[in-house]
Design a protein around this motif. Structure first.
Motif: not given
Ligand code: NJP
Length: 238
Positions: A12-13, A17, A36-38, A62, A139-140, A158, A184-185, A190-191
């Motif tokens: 998910g790079a 995060i 990642a997928r994109t 994926d 990253i939970s 989680k 993290p909180g 984008n999440f």
């Molecule tokens: O989210 P976002 P975060 N296969 O949506 C990728 C946790 N967390 O950085 O595939 C491969 O900006 C997606 O890439 P793409 C959260 O649960 C967050 O906030 O190209 N990759 C993108 O790079 C998560 O575990 C918050 O769409 C996949 C990335 O994941 C982690 O932090 C609070 C995929 C998501 O980026 C990172 O989330 C918390 C797949 N099937 C925990 N599906 C918060 N932001 O508030 C998605 O407590 N990705």
């Protein structure tokens, strides 16, 4: 540099995060394998890393697909020869009351947030065990430590990640492999838009860079010291 000669896989790079972790680890000397997928977002990350002299391998895939995971681990070994750090970061949440959540949405969250962590851990661990060292950072979420209204299944995935992390930690510490859950909180990514939740004031929540800095701390302690479970909260979010 704190991670010179290290190789790190970051899932998910492509944004948020994971992207911040990839950039910081690269700045500290690590070679990055990003999944990642994109594809376009991964290419942008690669360009940014290479413009500062770093090395970055990208893999469009994926994390819930076993074949993609196997191939990306194999490619990392072919290209860089080893894996020192695995950051299982890819994940997403759907914000809905449980009666409205579809079974497909349930399956998808479990597949990405938990199955993906299992798959990467399963395929990376043999390499770390062979070299008798390694760091795995999952990253939970703080949602994996308490209950969250309208995010029951996300929270459950989680909790699963935290239970898995703690169990694996006991299984592989004898190989000097450190396994951590970083919870993290609210983080400004984008999440929260996708999850549709109502996060506290945007400027006051965590930044992805804060999570990256914490991941760096976990990865750079002396090998005898292991942070196994960490909660990172915004100090004053409202
Ligand atoms: O989210 P976002 P975060 N296969 O949506 C990728 C946790 N967390 O950085 O595939 C491969 O900006 C997606 O890439 P793409 C959260 O649960 C967050 O906030 O190209 N990759 C993108 O790079 C998560 O575990 C918050 O769409 C996949 C990335 O994941 C982690 O932090 C609070 C995929 C998501 O980026 C990172 O989330 C918390 C797949 N099937 C925990 N599906 C918060 N932001 O508030 C998605 O407590 N990705």
């Amino acid at each position: 540099m704190l991670l010179e000669n290290k190789v790190a896989i970051v899932t998910g790079a492509s944004r948020g995060i994971g992207r911040s972790i990839a950039l910081l680890f690269s700045k500290e000397g690590a070679k990055i394998s990003a999944i990642a997928r994109t594809e376009q977002d991964l290419k942008n990350l690669k360009d940014e890393i290479e413009s500062t002299g770093g090395k970055c391998l990208i893999f469009k895939g994926d994390v819930s697909d076993e074949n993609d995971v196997k191939k990306s681990v194999e490619k990392t070994i072919q290209e860089f020869g080893k894996i020192d750090i695995l950051v299982n970061n890819a994940g997403f949440g759907i914000y809905k009351p449980v009666v409205e959540l579809t079974t497909e949405e349930f399956d998808k969250m479990v597949a990405v947030n938990f199955r993906g962590v299992f798959l990467f851990t399963k395929y990376v661990l043999p390499h770390m065990m062979r070299q008798n060292s390694g760091v795995i950072i999952n990253i939970s979420s703080i949602a994996g430590t308490l209950g969250v209204r309208n995010m029951a299944v996300y929270a459950a995935t989680k909790w699963a990640v935290n239970g898995f992390t703690e169990s694996i930690m006991h299984e592989v510490r004898e190989y000097n492999i450190r396994v951590a859950s970083l919870c993290p909180g609210s983080v400004d990514t984008n999440f929260s838009n996708v999850a549709g939740s109502n996060p506290p004031t945007k400027d006051k929540v965590l930044k992805p860079e804060d999570v990256a800095q914490t991941a760096l701390l976990i990865a750079t302690l002396p090998e005898r010291a292991m942070l196994s479970h960490l909660i990172l909260r915004p100090t004053n979010p409202r």
